[in-house]
Design a protein around this motif. Structure first.
Motif, PDB file in Angstrom:
ATOM      1  N   ALA A 170       0.707  -1.196  -0.190  1.00 48.70           N
ATOM      2  CA  ALA A 170      -0.039  -0.067   0.065  1.00 48.70           C
ATOM      3  C   ALA A 170       0.863   1.144  -0.098  1.00 48.70           C
ATOM      4  CB  ALA A 170      -0.884  -0.005   1.130  1.00 48.70           C
ATOM      5  N   LEU A 171       0.295   2.362  -0.343  1.00 50.34           N
ATOM      6  CA  LEU A 171       0.884   3.824  -0.127  1.00 50.34           C
ATOM      7  C   LEU A 171       0.880   4.035   1.173  1.00 50.34           C
ATOM      8  CD1 LEU A 171      -0.488   5.394  -3.212  1.00 50.34           C
ATOM      9  CD2 LEU A 171       1.968   4.778  -3.115  1.00 50.34           C
ATOM     10  N   ALA A 172       1.736   4.824   1.850  1.00 51.39           N
ATOM     11  CA  ALA A 172       1.735   5.003   3.103  1.00 51.39           C
ATOM     12  C   ALA A 172       0.468   6.024   3.647  1.00 51.39           C
ATOM     13  CB  ALA A 172       3.028   5.373   3.691  1.00 51.39           C
ATOM     14  N   ASN A 173       0.264   6.938   2.830  1.00 49.23           N
ATOM     15  CA  ASN A 173      -0.795   7.999   3.089  1.00 49.23           C
ATOM     16  C   ASN A 173      -1.359   8.389   1.503  1.00 49.23           C
ATOM     17  OD1 ASN A 173      -2.232   9.834   4.299  1.00 49.23           O
ATOM     18  ND2 ASN A 173      -0.516  11.138   5.002  1.00 49.23           N
ATOM     19  N   MET A 174      -2.375   8.925   1.561  1.00 50.83           N
ATOM     20  CA  MET A 174      -3.222   9.478   0.414  1.00 50.83           C
ATOM     21  C   MET A 174      -3.819  10.745   0.532  1.00 50.83           C
ATOM     22  SD  MET A 174      -4.671   6.351  -1.678  1.00 50.83           S
ATOM     23  CE  MET A 174      -5.074   7.467  -2.779  1.00 50.83           C
ATOM     24  N   THR A 233       1.355  18.411  -8.361  1.00 46.02           N
ATOM     25  CA  THR A 233       0.595  19.643  -7.965  1.00 46.02           C
ATOM     26  C   THR A 233       0.971  19.542  -6.406  1.00 46.02           C
ATOM     27  OG1 THR A 233      -1.357  18.502  -8.265  1.00 46.02           O
ATOM     28  CG2 THR A 233      -0.867  19.998  -9.804  1.00 46.02           C
ATOM     29  N   GLY A 234       1.288  18.454  -5.964  1.00 43.44           N
ATOM     30  CA  GLY A 234       1.617  18.648  -4.555  1.00 43.44           C
ATOM     31  C   GLY A 234       0.213  18.158  -3.644  1.00 43.44           C
ATOM     32  N   THR A 235      -0.308  16.818  -4.359  1.00 46.31           N
ATOM     33  CA  THR A 235      -1.433  16.192  -3.584  1.00 46.31           C
ATOM     34  C   THR A 235      -0.995  15.678  -2.441  1.00 46.31           C
ATOM     35  OG1 THR A 235      -2.719  15.923  -5.603  1.00 46.31           O
ATOM     36  CG2 THR A 235      -3.216  14.365  -3.802  1.00 46.31           C
ATOM     37  N   HIS A 236      -1.892  15.975  -1.096  1.00 45.27           N
ATOM     38  CA  HIS A 236      -1.485  15.556  -0.082  1.00 45.27           C
ATOM     39  C   HIS A 236      -2.768  15.086   0.653  1.00 45.27           C
ATOM     40  CE1 HIS A 236      -3.349  18.915   2.110  1.00 45.27           C
ATOM     41  NE2 HIS A 236      -3.366  19.385   1.099  1.00 45.27           N
ATOM     42  N   GLY A 237      -2.443  14.204   1.929  1.00 47.02           N
ATOM     43  CA  GLY A 237      -3.811  13.888   2.631  1.00 47.02           C
ATOM     44  C   GLY A 237      -3.522  14.684   3.965  1.00 47.02           C
ATOM     45  N   GLY A 252       2.762  14.190   2.337  1.00 50.87           N
ATOM     46  CA  GLY A 252       2.269  14.167   1.019  1.00 50.87           C
ATOM     47  C   GLY A 252       2.632  13.127   0.090  1.00 50.87           C
ATOM     48  N   MET A 253       2.056  13.110  -1.226  1.00 54.39           N
ATOM     49  CA  MET A 253       2.327  11.964  -1.924  1.00 54.39           C
ATOM     50  C   MET A 253       3.795  12.069  -2.517  1.00 54.39           C
ATOM     51  SD  MET A 253      -1.048  10.681  -3.766  1.00 54.39           S
ATOM     52  CE  MET A 253      -0.156   9.401  -4.149  1.00 54.39           C
ATOM     53  N   ALA A 254       4.162  13.283  -2.665  1.00 52.56           N
ATOM     54  CA  ALA A 254       5.395  13.498  -3.366  1.00 52.56           C
ATOM     55  C   ALA A 254       6.589  13.016  -2.492  1.00 52.56           C
ATOM     56  CB  ALA A 254       5.790  15.108  -3.804  1.00 52.56           C
ATOM     57  N   GLY A 269      -2.472  23.149  -7.168  1.00 61.15           N
ATOM     58  CA  GLY A 269      -3.588  22.809  -7.968  1.00 61.15           C
ATOM     59  C   GLY A 269      -4.860  23.432  -7.825  1.00 61.15           C
ATOM     60  N   LYS A 270      -4.862  24.564  -6.680  1.00 61.09           N
ATOM     61  CA  LYS A 270      -6.019  24.867  -6.480  1.00 61.09           C
ATOM     62  C   LYS A 270      -6.058  26.422  -6.389  1.00 61.09           C
ATOM     63  CE  LYS A 270      -6.721  20.896  -3.487  1.00 61.09           C
ATOM     64  NZ  LYS A 270      -7.012  20.224  -2.159  1.00 61.09           N
TER      65      LYS A 270
END
Length: 435
Positions: free
Chosen positions: A104-108, A122-126, A133-135, A391-392
């Motif tokens: 799995a990915l550790a975080n989303m 774009t720096g998506t994060h949870g 974040g994902m990066a 991205g926002k």
């Protein structure tokens, strides 16, 4: 490699483009050929994702590449804890492939419809106490540079490019593959329950410290908040039943909420009483499932969004100022405000670069005006040292961002070296990175 001519529009419908040509490359070599061909014709070139950015980051009037031809999972190495996906691979596809292999990915973030490249660029994060974040979970990149060469980078191989390109906005090259660090698959227990504003804001330090993943939503014009606490559990899984999922996540959160947003758009006076009813109607629930099924939810009601990252210790004061704005302004906002946290990381243009961060996200229904609301909240968040999500929606320009990011100058210098003719340029990149 297919080529067409057509218009493009993002998911929210607030950004559009009329590229001269749209192509769907199916290999890194084809991407390189497109980039070289665009250069020979003096045209800019951009690769889109699934259009879930609200900014014009993907817009071009030159050559637009679509990601559908680069959508597979190349390799998974469980022993090394690495998985490589092509740039256009949807996160949903990667998640299911990883789960089938016990990984799995550790975080989303909270949706999984984006492409892997679009999400990280774009720096998506949870939200997360320990994982960012994902990066920050990326171990390597493959990308096509402006001269058409195919480059690879990691912390060991071309570390400067790696530090910059993980969140590169497509300004340094066209990503063709992303290698993630992955972890053994795990179950998350979701604990969702309503709390009042005073309790949540009074317990912020506790709630973010004791939970692996904490976030909350405040319903404007009310005292109601919905809190979400996600923590690892050994099992067994206790997924939501079909009826509860259909009722909560589809009917209430999408169908009914969408109808309320449309009603509020046409008759704004109903928004405050509707929010009050929604705040009182929130119910608690607990379930445990595979991590990506807990991190993410369906989002079918279209909206526009602004989000800023501020220093974690500035969160309580910023929330109080935003709450005070609602008391002074005649706003009618149907969407809740979302609050999340992440630890700092080392990605040059990450909103969490070198500081523990809190995120405040404001939304409006896609057809409703947002300018006054976003502008005044943005003033609060920039005064707190905020960094806008790439991205926002935001109004920040290069001069502000240069001061906000310690490594901005190094990123700009690397861009000058790799893409001096701005083959990957567009108006949004000129706004945020400079001419």
């Amino acid at each position: 490699m297919a080529g067409t001519s057509a218009d493009w529009r993002n998911w929210a419908g607030n950004q559009s483009a009329e590229p001269r040509e749209i192509v769907v490359p199916r290999s890194p070599d084809e991407v390189a050929a497109v980039v070289r061909g665009a250069g020979e014709r003096g045209l800019p070139v951009r690769m889109t994702g699934t259009g879930h950015s609200f900014t014009a980051v993907a817009v071009t009037d030159g050559v637009m590449m679509r990601p559908g031809g680069l959508a597979g999972v190349r390799s998974v190495d469980a022993a090394a804890g690495l998985a490589t996906a092509e740039a256009g691979c949807p996160l949903s596809v990667l998640n299911e492939e990883l789960l089938s292999r016990g990984l799995a990915l550790a975080n989303m973030g909270d949706i999984q419809v984006q492409t892997v490249a679009g999400a990280i660029q774009t720096g998506t994060h949870g939200t997360g106490r320990d994982t960012g974040g994902m990066a920050a979970q990326v171990a390597g990149l493959e990308l096509v540079l402006a001269d058409g060469t195919i480059a690879s980078c990691s912390a060991e191989q071309d570390p400067e490019l790696f530090a910059a390109a993980r969140i590169g906005l497509g300004a340094l090259g066209v990503l063709t593959a992303v290698t993630f660090r992955v972890v053994p698959a795990f179950l998350l227990e979701a604990r969702e329950e309503p709390m009042r504003w005073d309790e949540v804001t009074g317990r912020l330090d506790e709630l973010t410290a004791v939970n692996e993943h904490f976030e909350f939503y405040w319903f404007p014009h009310t005292e109601g908040c919905l809190t979400k606490r996600n923590n690892r559990v050994p099992g067994p899984a206790r997924p939501l039943g079909r009826f509860r999922h259909a009722l909560d996540d589809e009917f209430l959160s999408n169908t009914l909420f969408g109808a309320a947003c449309r009603l509020g758009h046409w008759f704004p006076p109903v928004i405050r009483p509707v929010n009050a009813v929604a705040g009182r109607a929130l119910s608690a629930r607990r379930y445990a499932d595979a991590s990506h099924r807990v991190f993410t939810s369906p989002r079918r009601v279209r909206f526009k969004e602004q989000e800023y990252a501020i220093p974690r210790d500035a969160l309580a004061a910023a929330l109080a100022e935003i709450r005070a704005l609602f008391a002074r302004r005649d706003w009618r906002i149907s969407f809740p405000i979302e609050v999340r946290v992440t630890p700092g990381d080392d990605v040059w243009l990450s909103t969490a670069y070198a500081r523990d961060s809190a995120y405040i996200a404001c939304h409006v229904f896609h057809a409703s005006p947002h300018q006054d609301y976003f502008r005044e909240v943005e003033a609060v968040l920039t005064a707190a040292g905020g960094r806008p999500h790439w991205g926002k929606l935001h109004t920040r320009q290069a001069d502000y961002l240069r001061a906000a990011y310690p490594r901005f100058g190094e990123f700009a210098a690397l861009r000058d070296k790799l893409d001096p003719e701005r083959r990957f340029g567009n108006a949004y990149l000129t706004q945020v990175l400079g001419p």
